[in-house]
Design a protein around this motif. Structure first.
Motif, PDB file in Angstrom:
ATOM      1  N   ILE A 158       7.580   3.526  -5.289  1.00  0.00           N
ATOM      2  CA  ILE A 158       8.648   3.115  -6.201  1.00  0.00           C
ATOM      3  C   ILE A 158       8.148   3.125  -7.644  1.00  0.00           C
ATOM      4  O   ILE A 158       8.854   3.565  -8.554  1.00  0.00           O
ATOM      5  CB  ILE A 158       9.190   1.735  -5.791  1.00  0.00           C
ATOM      6  N   VAL A 159       6.932   2.662  -7.861  1.00  0.00           N
ATOM      7  CA  VAL A 159       6.344   2.693  -9.205  1.00  0.00           C
ATOM      8  C   VAL A 159       6.258   4.130  -9.712  1.00  0.00           C
ATOM      9  O   VAL A 159       6.620   4.431 -10.862  1.00  0.00           O
ATOM     10  CB  VAL A 159       4.950   2.032  -9.206  1.00  0.00           C
ATOM     11  N   GLN A 160       5.777   5.025  -8.879  1.00  0.00           N
ATOM     12  CA  GLN A 160       5.660   6.436  -9.271  1.00  0.00           C
ATOM     13  C   GLN A 160       7.017   7.014  -9.671  1.00  0.00           C
ATOM     14  O   GLN A 160       7.141   7.698 -10.699  1.00  0.00           O
ATOM     15  CB  GLN A 160       5.077   7.240  -8.114  1.00  0.00           C
ATOM     16  N   ARG A 161       8.042   6.749  -8.879  1.00  0.00           N
ATOM     17  CA  ARG A 161       9.370   7.288  -9.172  1.00  0.00           C
ATOM     18  C   ARG A 161       9.938   6.700 -10.452  1.00  0.00           C
ATOM     19  O   ARG A 161      10.600   7.409 -11.223  1.00  0.00           O
ATOM     20  CB  ARG A 161      10.291   7.025  -7.982  1.00  0.00           C
ATOM     21  N   CYS A 162       9.693   5.427 -10.691  1.00  0.00           N
ATOM     22  CA  CYS A 162      10.161   4.814 -11.928  1.00  0.00           C
ATOM     23  C   CYS A 162       9.454   5.420 -13.137  1.00  0.00           C
ATOM     24  O   CYS A 162      10.076   5.659 -14.186  1.00  0.00           O
ATOM     25  CB  CYS A 162       9.949   3.295 -11.884  1.00  0.00           C
TER      26      CYS A 162
ATOM     27  N   GLU B 275       0.794  -1.230   0.000  1.00  0.00           N
ATOM     28  CA  GLU B 275       0.000   0.000   0.000  1.00  0.00           C
ATOM     29  C   GLU B 275       0.822   1.272   0.000  1.00  0.00           C
ATOM     30  O   GLU B 275       0.350   2.320  -0.460  1.00  0.00           O
ATOM     31  CB  GLU B 275      -0.942   0.002   1.206  1.00  0.00           C
ATOM     32  N   HIS B 276       2.054   1.203   0.494  1.00  0.00           N
ATOM     33  CA  HIS B 276       2.867   2.412   0.615  1.00  0.00           C
ATOM     34  C   HIS B 276       4.137   2.362  -0.238  1.00  0.00           C
ATOM     35  O   HIS B 276       4.397   3.267  -1.028  1.00  0.00           O
ATOM     36  CB  HIS B 276       3.239   2.655   2.092  1.00  0.00           C
TER      37      HIS B 276
ATOM     38  N   GLY C 128      10.914   7.529 -16.569  1.00  0.00           N
ATOM     39  CA  GLY C 128      10.743   6.885 -17.866  1.00  0.00           C
ATOM     40  C   GLY C 128      11.338   5.489 -17.931  1.00  0.00           C
ATOM     41  O   GLY C 128      11.808   5.047 -18.990  1.00  0.00           O
ATOM     42  N   VAL C 129      11.292   4.763 -16.829  1.00  0.00           N
ATOM     43  CA  VAL C 129      11.906   3.432 -16.754  1.00  0.00           C
ATOM     44  C   VAL C 129      11.121   2.416 -17.575  1.00  0.00           C
ATOM     45  O   VAL C 129       9.895   2.370 -17.527  1.00  0.00           O
ATOM     46  CB  VAL C 129      12.000   2.978 -15.283  1.00  0.00           C
TER      47      VAL C 129
END
Length: 304
Positions: A150-154, A144-145, A158-159
């Protein structure tokens, strides 16, 4: 000879029961597994690294070779780092195999320098940031956190693909959950680890399994050829897997004998004095970790 991988879920369950803890930990398990094919040639892909290793913190006790478990350096909030430079990341805060590996060569658990070298060769494009994922026993908090952050930062970077290198048993669960979240978001992944049963039980798209002591998911220490071969295998798996739950086992062996597999968290090979010392150490580490987690997240840590 002991050719089969260590059954870490069974081994750790027996260990903690022998130490006197009830209510054995239940590892995450999913039937459905997301899968994102690599949508373009690797040379055009932006690749990142996700680790469970912690930045070295001077003044917080032993964190180098031979260090005991050190909860003082444990982290509970995902962090990022600049991939353009080297970092001193260590794994003294996790339950790795401290008898058969030395924690001397960070390339075994954090292959950023080699990954950056491959980017310099034009094999791939390096993302601007790598990511540190907390080793949370709380699957809820991870899902949930930590995973969404991590997904948002990736996505911001543009990962296209991520390599994830766990260390301890719970680290393997944590990064399996992160890999699932990244794949669901359209980012292809490979988990590079040593605890096969935990990763496959959770269910991931791609898993490169090295039958090495915990803490060596990216290759053997002080063995650049081993580390290069391990990373090459991960990149090959990233490109060639055609569906989820694809496991590739590295052909590399840790040593001529597999006897090292008998020692990790094995109550049958520990004396009463060793068990008592382990219980006392774990209680102390747990209490310290509870305080750190509360300070960092405002939540109480999930007790073992």
């Amino acid at each position: 000879m002991h050719p089969e991988p260590i059954a870490y879920m069974e081994r750790t369950r027996a260990w903690y029961l022998a130490l006197g803890y009830g209510n054995p930990y239940r590892y995450a398990h999913f039937e459905e597994v997301p899968f994102q094919p690599l949508g373009k040639p690797l040379a055009e892909c932006v690749v990142t690294l996700v680790t469970t290793a912690a930045p070295y913190q001077p003044g917080k006790g032993p964190q180098g070779p031979g260090a005991p478990m050190n909860a003082a350096v444990k982290f509970y909030v995902p962090y990022t780092g600049d991939t353009a430079r080297d970092h001193d990341l260590r794994i003294a805060h996790v339950a790795i195999d401290r008898k058969h590996t030395s924690m001397e060569d960070s390339n075994c658990w954090f292959p950023l320098p080699l990954l950056r070298a491959l980017a310099g060769e034009g094999r791939l494009r390096m993302a601007p940031r790598f990511h540190g994922a907390p080793t949370n026993r709380s699957q809820r908090r991870t899902l949930e956190h930590d995973v969404p952050l991590i997904v948002q930062r990736c996505r911001e970077d543009g990962v296209d693909a991520a390599l994830l290198v766990p260390n301890c048993p719970v680290c393997h669960q944590t990064l399996a959950l992160v890999a699932r979240g990244l794949e669901a978001a359209g980012i292809a992944t490979v988990v590079m680890g040593c605890a096969r049963d935990i990763v496959e039980h959770a269910g991931v798209p791609r898993f490169l399994f090295s039958d090495f002591p915990l803490g060596n998911g990216a290759g053997k220490p002080h063995d650049p050829a081993s580390q290069r071969q391990t990373l090459e295998l991960a990149l090959e798996l990233l490109q060639q897997a055609t569906g989820p739950r694809t496991t590739l086992q590295s052909p590399l062996r840790w040593s001529d004998s597999d006897d090292w597999k008998l020692d990790y968290c094995n109550p049958e090979r520990a004396s009463a004095e060793e068990m008592a010392r382990a219980r006392a150490e774990f209680d102390a580490v747990k209490a310290q970790a509870l305080e750190i987690r509360a300070a960092q997240t405002g939540e109480a840590a999930q007790a073992p």
